[in-house]
Scaffold this active site. Structure first.
Site, PDB file in Angstrom:
ATOM      1  N   CYS A 146       0.848  -1.194   0.000  1.00  0.00           N
ATOM      2  CA  CYS A 146       0.000   0.000   0.000  1.00  0.00           C
ATOM      3  C   CYS A 146       0.884   1.243   0.000  1.00  0.00           C
ATOM      4  CB  CYS A 146      -0.903  -0.001   1.229  1.00  0.00           C
ATOM      5  SG  CYS A 146      -1.949   1.459   1.341  1.00  0.00           S
ATOM      6  N   GLU A 184      -4.778  -8.332  -2.232  1.00  0.00           N
ATOM      7  CA  GLU A 184      -4.909  -8.440  -0.774  1.00  0.00           C
ATOM      8  C   GLU A 184      -3.961  -7.457  -0.130  1.00  0.00           C
ATOM      9  OE1 GLU A 184      -2.712  -9.765   1.649  1.00  0.00           O
ATOM     10  OE2 GLU A 184      -1.130 -10.335   0.265  1.00  0.00           O
ATOM     11  N   ARG A 229      -4.993 -12.685  12.471  1.00  0.00           N
ATOM     12  CA  ARG A 229      -4.494 -11.889  11.350  1.00  0.00           C
ATOM     13  C   ARG A 229      -5.683 -11.482  10.483  1.00  0.00           C
ATOM     14  NH1 ARG A 229       0.821 -12.283   9.819  1.00  0.00           N
ATOM     15  NH2 ARG A 229       1.420 -11.288   7.864  1.00  0.00           N
ATOM     16  N   ARG A 231      -6.843  -9.606   6.745  1.00  0.00           N
ATOM     17  CA  ARG A 231      -6.403  -9.142   5.434  1.00  0.00           C
ATOM     18  C   ARG A 231      -7.598  -8.582   4.669  1.00  0.00           C
ATOM     19  NH1 ARG A 231      -1.308  -8.289   5.678  1.00  0.00           N
ATOM     20  NH2 ARG A 231      -1.097  -8.328   3.415  1.00  0.00           N
TER      21      ARG A 231
END
Length: 415
Positions: A146, A184, A229, A231
């Protein structure tokens, strides 16, 4: 005997489709009272408490859903492939990986060592053309990093995204024209720059001919991954295909650290021995005092202040600091380095970080998957990876989508 799972407030909110504020209120009024850790006052719940709710009672959490089988040979081109977490998951779902791009030399070596027949295109994606794969792959996947966009004076379409790695992802999709593309990223992409970054990415995919399904954050703990986690998944379907992609259905069954490191549901043996980093003596002395499931607030007050320094007086729980994971909870999200002060993930019984193979187990890598490079590079590869079992769940949803596309095409031909 079935263990009564320990669930966090967030886990319960997800299971009941309620806000965390509602769950806290239910605790305060006695509708769903929480348990609390003796020293830290950490709030948690037991799975059996939720059986009073019809939405949970109706779940058969032990029912395994039938895995879809590809009705044809479906192919994947993967970008930013890393150590192969997503690629292994796609492979396990029945998809064929025709090429993978990765810039990191150690990660590329890992891919080649484990899958000599995979076509690993090592190098900077900005210098690679994928036009040879035009109309030759069904899926393009990629965990693009990102990056911030600069909006000043720009319409911000496809061409304006040049210089960002998302542009390279979109450029590859435009060159190859797959039926579906899957991006992702970290959960934080949703709120990055007030949400404008994600909206721009969606607009760019729309501009190059892809209808974007509503992005969704998938929690790995609900896809056979013993790790908290998350995503963000971004799905684009080619506009000539009038078929929707459905995200994988959560299991609702949470696996714990013991499932990762001990013989049981996930693995048929205890975790193999492997190298690992160590804590400095000063940190070990502090973490020796932290109980399983505890963190810095479980330390004596004077040590809390000494260890946390200025952070002691700041707001927020900082529950990842001086954190020892317990056997009966999922691991916190693994990072690229297991011993950083902000992200300690201490072993339940021994005062040390998780080893390389323990890291890999928590990410659901197979034991036979070897990692190239020095130990620090191995940790980085594993910490950056998509958990294999999450990748497999996404892959199975892709297979179901492509099976529908194939079925529709057959019906058109026979009509």
């Amino acid at each position: 005997m079935v263990t009564d799972e320990k669930l966090s407030l967030e886990d319960v909110a997800v299971l009941l489709s309620k806000s965390k504020e509602t769950i806290r209120r239910w605790d305060n009024v006695g509708k769903l009272p929480a348990f609390r850790e003796p020293m830290s006052n950490y709030r948690y719940y037991k799975r059996s408490q939720l059986d009073i709710f019809d939405e949970v009672k109706a779940m058969n959490i032990h029912t395994t859903h039938q895995e879809p089988q590809p009705s044809d040979e479906y192919t994947v081109l993967e970008l930013f492939a890393g150590a192969g977490g997503l690629a292994i998951g796609m492979e396990q779902a029945g998809l064929k990986c025709v090429a993978l791009n990765e810039i990191d030399k150690y990660a590329a070596a890992t891919l080649r060592e484990n899958r000599p027949k995979w076509n690993v295109l090592e190098g900077d994606i900005r210098n690679i053309s994928f036009s040879e794969f035009a109309h030759q792959v069904d899926v393009v996947t990629g965990g693009f990093p990102c990056q911030a966009f600069s909006y000043a004076g720009k319409r911000f379409g496809f061409q304006d995204a040049r210089g960002t790695l998302f542009y390279e992802f979109a450029r590859t999709v435009q060159e190859t024209k797959p039926k579906i593309c899957i991006g992702e990223n970290v959960k934080g992409l949703q709120s990055h720059d007030g949400g404008r970054t994600l909206k721009t990415m969606i607009a760019i995919l729309d501009e190059i001919g892809y209808r974007v399904i509503d992005p969704k954050v998938l929690k790995a703990i609900y896809y056979n991954v013993p790790q908290k986690r998350e995503r963000l998944i971004l799905v684009g379907v080619r506009k000539d295909l009038d078929i929707d992609f459905n995200y994988p259905i959560p299991n609702k069954k949470v696996l714990n650290l013991s499932d990762a490191l001990k013989k049981g549901k996930l693995f048929n043996c205890d975790v193999p021995e492997s190298p690992g980093t160590k804590y400095p003596a000063s940190k070990k002395k502090v973490l020796d005092l932290v109980p399983p499931g505890g963190y810095w607030r479980d330390l004596p007050l004077d040590i809390q202040k000494e260890y946390m320094q200025k952070s002691f007086f700041l707001g927020g729980g900082k529950t990842g600091m001086a954190r020892r994971i317990s056997w009966d909870e999922p691991s916190l999200t693994l990072t690229c380095s297991p011993a950083q002060k902000q992200t300690e993930r201490c072993h339940p019984d021994e005062t040390r970080p998780f080893t390389v193979r323990e890291y890999a187990r928590i990410q659901t890598f197979p034991d036979e998957w070897k990692f190239a490079g020095p130990v620090s590079a191995q940790y980085k590869q594993i910490g950056n990876a998509v958990p294999i079992n999450l990748g497999k769940a996404i892959g199975q949803s892709i297979v179901e989508f492509l099976n529908e596309v194939s079925k529709q095409n057959e019906e058109l031909i026979s009509a």
